[in-house]
Design a protein around this motif. Sequence first.
Motif, short mmCIF file in Angstrom:
data_model
loop_
_atom_site.label_atom_id
_atom_site.label_comp_id
_atom_site.label_asym_id
_atom_site.label_seq_id
_atom_site.Cartn_x
_atom_site.Cartn_y
_atom_site.Cartn_z
N GLN A 95 0.80 -1.22 0.00
CA GLN A 95 0.00 0.00 0.00
C GLN A 95 0.84 1.28 0.00
O GLN A 95 0.30 2.38 -0.08
CB GLN A 95 -0.97 0.00 1.17
CG GLN A 95 -2.04 -1.09 1.08
CD GLN A 95 -2.78 -1.03 -0.23
OE1 GLN A 95 -3.61 -0.14 -0.45
NE2 GLN A 95 -2.52 -1.96 -1.14
N SER A 96 2.16 1.12 0.09
CA SER A 96 3.04 2.28 -0.06
C SER A 96 3.29 2.60 -1.53
O SER A 96 3.87 3.64 -1.86
CB SER A 96 4.37 2.02 0.65
OG SER A 96 5.08 0.96 0.03
N PRO A 98 1.75 3.65 -5.06
CA PRO A 98 0.52 4.28 -5.56
C PRO A 98 -0.30 3.40 -6.49
O PRO A 98 -1.53 3.41 -6.44
CB PRO A 98 1.04 5.53 -6.28
CG PRO A 98 2.34 5.85 -5.60
CD PRO A 98 2.93 4.52 -5.25
N GLN A 101 -2.50 0.95 -4.36
CA GLN A 101 -3.32 1.44 -3.25
C GLN A 101 -4.80 1.24 -3.55
O GLN A 101 -5.30 1.61 -4.61
CB GLN A 101 -3.03 2.92 -3.00
CG GLN A 101 -1.66 3.15 -2.37
CD GLN A 101 -1.33 4.62 -2.24
OE1 GLN A 101 -2.10 5.49 -2.65
NE2 GLN A 101 -0.17 4.91 -1.67
N CYS A 152 -9.38 -2.86 4.59
CA CYS A 152 -8.10 -2.17 4.39
C CYS A 152 -7.69 -1.38 5.63
O CYS A 152 -6.53 -1.41 6.05
CB CYS A 152 -8.20 -1.23 3.19
SG CYS A 152 -8.20 -2.06 1.59
N SER A 159 -4.19 3.34 5.87
CA SER A 159 -5.34 3.48 4.99
C SER A 159 -6.35 4.48 5.55
O SER A 159 -7.11 5.10 4.79
CB SER A 159 -6.02 2.13 4.77
OG SER A 159 -5.24 1.31 3.91
N PHE A 162 -5.30 7.72 4.09
CA PHE A 162 -5.74 7.83 2.70
C PHE A 162 -7.23 8.15 2.65
O PHE A 162 -7.69 8.95 1.82
CB PHE A 162 -5.47 6.53 1.95
CG PHE A 162 -4.02 6.14 1.89
CD1 PHE A 162 -3.02 7.10 1.94
CD2 PHE A 162 -3.65 4.81 1.79
CE1 PHE A 162 -1.68 6.74 1.89
CE2 PHE A 162 -2.31 4.44 1.74
CZ PHE A 162 -1.32 5.40 1.79
#
Length: 302
Positions: A95-96, A98, A101, A152, A159, A162
């Motif tokens: 998830q680091s 892009p 993600q 997530c 997350s 995000f």
Amino acid sequence: MYYLKKALWSEGAAKQSGGSGDPDSSGGEAAVGELVKSLKEQRVYREITLALRNGLRDSRAEFSFLRVRGLRSLLKFLRCVAESDSTIHLFSHSQSLPDLQVIPVLFQHSLRQADDDRVESLNHIFDVEPMNITTPCTDTEVALALRVLEGCCLLHRESTVFAHQHKAIQVLMNILSTRGVLEQGACLDALISIMLDSSANQMDFEACNGIEEVAELIRDKQVDENLRLKCGEFLLLLIGHVNGRERPPMAAIHEDVRQLLGEKSASLIWAASQFGSTLDPEQRLTALHIQARRVLESLDFY
């Protein structure tokens, strides 16, 4: 879809490395063990990235049935990831990147606001290139997207950051007030997951008068009873999480609940949230259902 199965060679290599009793070979066995471990981790990470790419590709599709397929794949994938700490760690690392993600894709497609579908101009009528048409999000699609969002955030704490960047609380509160029972239930679970240890999302929840929205649902006897029970569970989990905090965000949550639901119901919710539980997950879930039912009964007599 990949389910992170063990490689056939890993078990045989492990047995071979552990089969010798010669002390002089211990160094070689350790080296073989480290090699097997490294190869296994690389293989699992490749499967994680491939599963994510496939699921995200469908989740970006123009047609709802394809997005539903992608979301179902992602949900199954997350359930598989949750089975071990090592796969959770690898998922968090993914998830680091892009391109991998999940959260941005959810808010750009399945959880996008209705205003995002506005036609800004009619220039496309006179253009050579046709305008892309995206089919509306169905109830099933929105509910699945909320479940993926919840997973997530529970598996990967970043997350929640995000989600905040995509104004998640505002989006979810809109879903809670406008969509059907299926989406509302999933929305309450997702709200809990994105607010855990996230002051920014908790502040957004306060700014959106979130407690008032949930209290309005749980007070309304015309609302589906299962949804009212879900609202009770939401309040129990939320108050249990913020209990003991003396500063913002959500420092005044007890007083808000008392004013909205009455002294008896507020006291019951507060008392139920005081006790930490050593029960296993299934028993904790049962206890949560029982407490939510009591909250509902106290409201019906209020």
